[in-house]
Design an enzyme around this catalytic site. Structure first.
Site, PDB file in Angstrom:
ATOM      1  CD  GLU A 119      -2.883  -1.095   2.463  1.00 35.08           C
ATOM      2  OE1 GLU A 119      -3.969  -0.463   2.318  1.00 35.08           O
ATOM      3  OE2 GLU A 119      -2.271  -1.405   3.642  1.00 35.08           O
ATOM      4  CE  LYS A 150      -6.512   1.020   2.393  1.00 38.62           C
ATOM      5  NZ  LYS A 150      -5.816   0.907   3.579  1.00 38.62           N
TER       6      LYS A 150
END
Length: 119
Positions: free
Chosen positions: A21, A98
């Site tokens: 990420e 997200k």
């Protein structure tokens, strides 16, 4: 309290607890609801007497694109504090989406929603 809402602000950030990420980044989507009194602006038809949502949008995108954090809870808090710096904004609700979260089962979205008031 009147409301000014911005929905679907998109920006790429490098937030998350996993190395992938942080390295690759991902898209985050932010919804805002700003609480303020719009009567002075409406009475005078004067932008300077309300919140300039274009500037708020740019600042929110800058927060998302800025310094990485582990949690979207932290990201939401940073966004809320940036919004409350605007004179006249008394409260804010921030929802951070997200949609590409690293989850191993099918899902549509992950969100964190917070509400903050001026102290």
């Amino acid at each position: 309290m009147d409301r000014v809402a911005l929905r679907g602000l998109k920006a790429r950030g490098h937030h998350g607890v996993f190395p992938k990420e942080r390295e690759e980044g991902q898209t985050f989507i932010v919804d805002l609801v700003l609480g303020l009194d719009t009567r002075p602006a409406a009475a005078d038809d004067d932008l300077t007497r309300t919140v300039h949502y274009g500037i708020v949008a740019e600042e929110v995108v800058a927060v998302v694109e800025g310094e990485p954090v582990n949690l979207i809870e932290t990201l939401a808090e940073r966004i809320a504090q940036a919004c409350l710096k605007h004179e006249g904004v008394q409260e804010v609700e921030v929802c951070v989406h997200k949609p590409d979260a690293p989850i191993t089962v099918p899902f549509d979205d992950v969100t964190v929603t917070i509400a903050r008031r001026r102290a």
